[in-house]
Design an enzyme around this catalytic site. Structure first.
Site, PDB file in Angstrom:
ATOM      1  N   SER A   6       0.908  -1.134   0.123  1.00 51.24           N
ATOM      2  CA  SER A   6       0.006   0.138  -0.042  1.00 51.24           C
ATOM      3  C   SER A   6       0.907   1.051   0.082  1.00 51.24           C
ATOM      4  O   SER A   6       1.641   1.290   1.099  1.00 51.24           O
ATOM      5  CB  SER A   6      -0.988   0.021   1.379  1.00 51.24           C
ATOM      6  OG  SER A   6      -1.080   1.355   1.524  1.00 51.24           O
ATOM      7  N   HIS A  31      -1.197  -1.643  -4.445  1.00 51.31           N
ATOM      8  CA  HIS A  31      -2.503  -1.378  -3.791  1.00 51.31           C
ATOM      9  C   HIS A  31      -2.616   0.136  -3.592  1.00 51.31           C
ATOM     10  O   HIS A  31      -2.000   0.716  -2.799  1.00 51.31           O
ATOM     11  CB  HIS A  31      -2.722  -2.102  -2.339  1.00 51.31           C
ATOM     12  CG  HIS A  31      -3.704  -1.757  -1.668  1.00 51.31           C
ATOM     13  ND1 HIS A  31      -5.154  -2.769  -1.901  1.00 51.31           N
ATOM     14  CD2 HIS A  31      -4.230  -0.975  -0.632  1.00 51.31           C
ATOM     15  CE1 HIS A  31      -5.851  -1.959  -1.051  1.00 51.31           C
ATOM     16  NE2 HIS A  31      -5.328  -1.250  -0.133  1.00 51.31           N
ATOM     17  N   ASP A  33      -4.439   3.237  -2.300  1.00 54.89           N
ATOM     18  CA  ASP A  33      -5.557   3.649  -1.473  1.00 54.89           C
ATOM     19  C   ASP A  33      -6.147   5.170  -1.845  1.00 54.89           C
ATOM     20  O   ASP A  33      -5.331   6.057  -1.430  1.00 54.89           O
ATOM     21  CB  ASP A  33      -4.911   3.789  -0.149  1.00 54.89           C
ATOM     22  CG  ASP A  33      -4.922   2.274   0.563  1.00 54.89           C
ATOM     23  OD1 ASP A  33      -3.627   1.934   1.131  1.00 54.89           O
ATOM     24  OD2 ASP A  33      -5.575   1.523   0.565  1.00 54.89           O
ATOM     25  N   MET A  35      -8.626   7.939  -1.525  1.00 59.14           N
ATOM     26  CA  MET A  35      -9.528   8.328  -0.141  1.00 59.14           C
ATOM     27  C   MET A  35      -9.994   9.882  -0.521  1.00 59.14           C
ATOM     28  O   MET A  35      -9.400  10.732  -1.256  1.00 59.14           O
ATOM     29  CB  MET A  35      -8.635   8.447   1.127  1.00 59.14           C
ATOM     30  CG  MET A  35      -8.215   7.104   1.478  1.00 59.14           C
ATOM     31  SD  MET A  35      -7.301   7.360   3.011  1.00 59.14           S
ATOM     32  CE  MET A  35      -6.579   5.653   3.109  1.00 59.14           C
ATOM     33  N   HIS A  66      -8.143   0.538  -4.200  1.00 59.24           N
ATOM     34  CA  HIS A  66      -9.037   0.561  -2.981  1.00 59.24           C
ATOM     35  C   HIS A  66      -9.921   1.633  -3.054  1.00 59.24           C
ATOM     36  O   HIS A  66      -9.333   2.792  -2.314  1.00 59.24           O
ATOM     37  CB  HIS A  66      -8.148   0.037  -1.869  1.00 59.24           C
ATOM     38  CG  HIS A  66      -8.951   0.007  -0.729  1.00 59.24           C
ATOM     39  ND1 HIS A  66      -8.183   0.144   0.639  1.00 59.24           N
ATOM     40  CD2 HIS A  66     -10.274   0.196  -0.544  1.00 59.24           C
ATOM     41  CE1 HIS A  66      -9.426   0.037   1.466  1.00 59.24           C
ATOM     42  NE2 HIS A  66     -10.457   0.069   0.825  1.00 59.24           N
ATOM     43  N   MET A  68     -11.969   4.255  -1.450  1.00 58.88           N
ATOM     44  CA  MET A  68     -12.809   4.734   0.040  1.00 58.88           C
ATOM     45  C   MET A  68     -13.371   5.684  -0.395  1.00 58.88           C
ATOM     46  O   MET A  68     -12.793   6.971   0.063  1.00 58.88           O
ATOM     47  CB  MET A  68     -11.559   4.655   0.894  1.00 58.88           C
ATOM     48  CG  MET A  68     -11.137   3.329   1.358  1.00 58.88           C
ATOM     49  SD  MET A  68      -9.971   3.683   2.370  1.00 58.88           S
ATOM     50  CE  MET A  68      -8.248   3.448   1.114  1.00 58.88           C
ATOM     51  N   MET A 137     -11.207  -5.405   5.738  1.00 56.45           N
ATOM     52  CA  MET A 137     -10.561  -4.360   6.496  1.00 56.45           C
ATOM     53  C   MET A 137     -10.384  -5.006   7.924  1.00 56.45           C
ATOM     54  O   MET A 137     -11.137  -5.134   8.566  1.00 56.45           O
ATOM     55  CB  MET A 137     -11.222  -3.126   6.255  1.00 56.45           C
ATOM     56  CG  MET A 137     -11.495  -2.505   5.020  1.00 56.45           C
ATOM     57  SD  MET A 137      -9.860  -2.098   4.325  1.00 56.45           S
ATOM     58  CE  MET A 137      -9.185  -0.927   5.297  1.00 56.45           C
ATOM     59  N   GLY A 142      -8.700   4.559   6.530  1.00 53.30           N
ATOM     60  CA  GLY A 142      -8.253   6.141   6.551  1.00 53.30           C
ATOM     61  C   GLY A 142      -6.905   6.392   6.738  1.00 53.30           C
ATOM     62  O   GLY A 142      -6.258   7.264   6.256  1.00 53.30           O
ATOM     63  N   GLY A 145      -0.597   2.413   9.331  1.00 54.00           N
ATOM     64  CA  GLY A 145       0.111   2.335  10.605  1.00 54.00           C
ATOM     65  C   GLY A 145      -0.712   1.976  11.857  1.00 54.00           C
ATOM     66  O   GLY A 145      -0.323   2.048  12.964  1.00 54.00           O
ATOM     67  N   ASP A 179      -6.449  -5.968   4.776  1.00 55.09           N
ATOM     68  CA  ASP A 179      -5.674  -4.876   4.554  1.00 55.09           C
ATOM     69  C   ASP A 179      -5.872  -3.967   5.921  1.00 55.09           C
ATOM     70  O   ASP A 179      -6.696  -3.828   6.335  1.00 55.09           O
ATOM     71  CB  ASP A 179      -6.597  -4.030   3.510  1.00 55.09           C
ATOM     72  CG  ASP A 179      -6.235  -2.802   2.994  1.00 55.09           C
ATOM     73  OD1 ASP A 179      -6.510  -1.896   2.257  1.00 55.09           O
ATOM     74  OD2 ASP A 179      -4.820  -2.155   3.689  1.00 55.09           O
ATOM     75  N   GLY A 181      -2.516  -3.326   9.112  1.00 57.56           N
ATOM     76  CA  GLY A 181      -2.016  -3.870  10.385  1.00 57.56           C
ATOM     77  C   GLY A 181      -1.342  -5.180  10.027  1.00 57.56           C
ATOM     78  O   GLY A 181      -0.937  -5.895  11.075  1.00 57.56           O
TER      79      GLY A 181
HETATM   80  C1  DX5 Z   1      -6.447   2.137   5.118  1.00 57.05           C
HETATM   81  C2  DX5 Z   1      -5.691   1.470   3.795  1.00 57.05           C
HETATM   82  C3  DX5 Z   1      -4.451   0.539   4.015  1.00 57.05           C
HETATM   83  C4  DX5 Z   1      -3.536   0.949   4.739  1.00 57.05           C
HETATM   84  C5  DX5 Z   1      -2.513  -0.073   5.024  1.00 57.05           C
HETATM   85  O1  DX5 Z   1      -7.467   2.747   4.880  1.00 57.05           O
HETATM   86  O2  DX5 Z   1      -6.784   0.962   2.814  1.00 57.05           O
HETATM   87  O3  DX5 Z   1      -4.289  -0.029   2.848  1.00 57.05           O
HETATM   88  O4  DX5 Z   1      -2.720   1.736   4.018  1.00 57.05           O
HETATM   89  O5  DX5 Z   1      -1.288   0.328   5.983  1.00 57.05           O
HETATM   90  P1  DX5 Z   1      -0.810  -0.375   7.142  1.00 57.05           P
HETATM   91  O6  DX5 Z   1      -0.320  -1.794   6.350  1.00 57.05           O
HETATM   92  O7  DX5 Z   1       0.288   0.237   7.671  1.00 57.05           O
HETATM   93  O8  DX5 Z   1      -1.727  -0.739   8.039  1.00 57.05           O
HETATM   94 ZN    ZN Z   2      -6.295  -0.312   1.278  1.00 56.51          ZN
END
Ligand code: DX5
Ligand code: ZN
Length: 223
Positions: A6, A31, A33, A35, A66, A68, A137, A142, A145, A179, A181
């Site tokens: 990501s 991936h 993201d 938003m 992805h 969002m 998820m 959002g 980390g 996706d 953690g």
């Molecule tokens: C969160 C994203 C994830 C996130 C993953 O909304 O969809 O893809 O960036 O980042 P880590 O792996 O650090 O949780």
């Molecule tokens: Zn994502």
């Protein structure tokens, strides 16, 4: 196991370089993201940036968007036109989910349904024949980390069982993507649950090591 970087936690001021670093490390499923600051409390990038990334990286890598965003069913075509191969939409953000998923496939992309941590597996089961991937998820969307939410295990096992039954009956195979953690300490456990595609953000893009070195740690956890 597909490891999908990501880029959200990469250096967004130098996104093309971050993507090239991931591809050079052998990661070909990127991936992205997306938003909108409305469906989730953060704002990242959209089709113009993705189109530039596609130009910079060429046809090779898979661009997994992805979405969002609150208006995915109205604007998914823009992401396909920008160069995305795969589109995942949130079940919580789409009014007519079945229609949206089939329209994305008809537009030429592979398609995924995304479930937030509190959204039950049943939603995905209702549209399982229409998708190539279910995105689970394991954080609230959002931000990168964040800490992994372990209660998603039950949902993943239910989905794995249903997908195995669908394939055994001659239906479409479906990836389970997780996706949020995901790190070297939990990725082997996720494989055992039935996950075949892991999005990794801060576990790959961080200040302590290069993507290649972080990936080596993840790969050793899967040996
Ligand atoms: C969160 C994203 C994830 C996130 C993953 O909304 O969809 O893809 O960036 O980042 P880590 O792996 O650090 O949780
Ligand atoms: Zn994502």
């Amino acid at each position: 196991m597909i490891i999908a970087p990501s880029v959200l936690t990469a250096d967004l001021a130098d996104l093309g370089h971050a993507c090239k670093e991931a591809v050079s490390a052998g990661l070909n499923w990127l991936h992205l993201d997306v938003m909108d600051g409305n469906f989730v409390p953060n704002l990242t990038f959209g089709p113009p940036v993705i189109a530039k990334l596609r130009k910079a990286l060429g046809k090779g890598p898979t661009f997994d968007a992805h979405l969002m965003i609150s208006n995915a069913e109205d604007c998914f075509q823009q992401y396909i036109d920008a160069g995305c191969d795969h589109i995942s939409v949130h079940a919580e953000a789409v009014t007519h989910l079945h229609r949206c998923l089939t329209a994305i496939r008809e537009a030429g992309a592979t398609v995924g349904v995304t479930l937030n941590p509190s959204t039950p597996a049943d939603i995905a089961l209702e549209v399982l024949p229409e998708v190539d991937l279910v995105l689970i998820m394991s954080v609230n969307p959002g931000f990168g980390g964040q800490s992994f939410i372990p209660t998603v295990e039950k949902k993943i096992r239910i989905l794995k069982h249903a997908i195995d039954a669908q394939v055994a009956a001659g239906g479409r195979p479906v990836q389970i993507q997780i996706d949020g953690g995901v790190k070297s300490h939990n990725i082997a456990m996720l494989r055992e649950w039935g996950v075949s595609n892991c999005v990794v953000g801060s576990g790959l893009f961080n200040d302590s090591a290069s993507v290649a070195d972080n990936l080596a740690i993840i790969h050793s956890a899967l040996e």
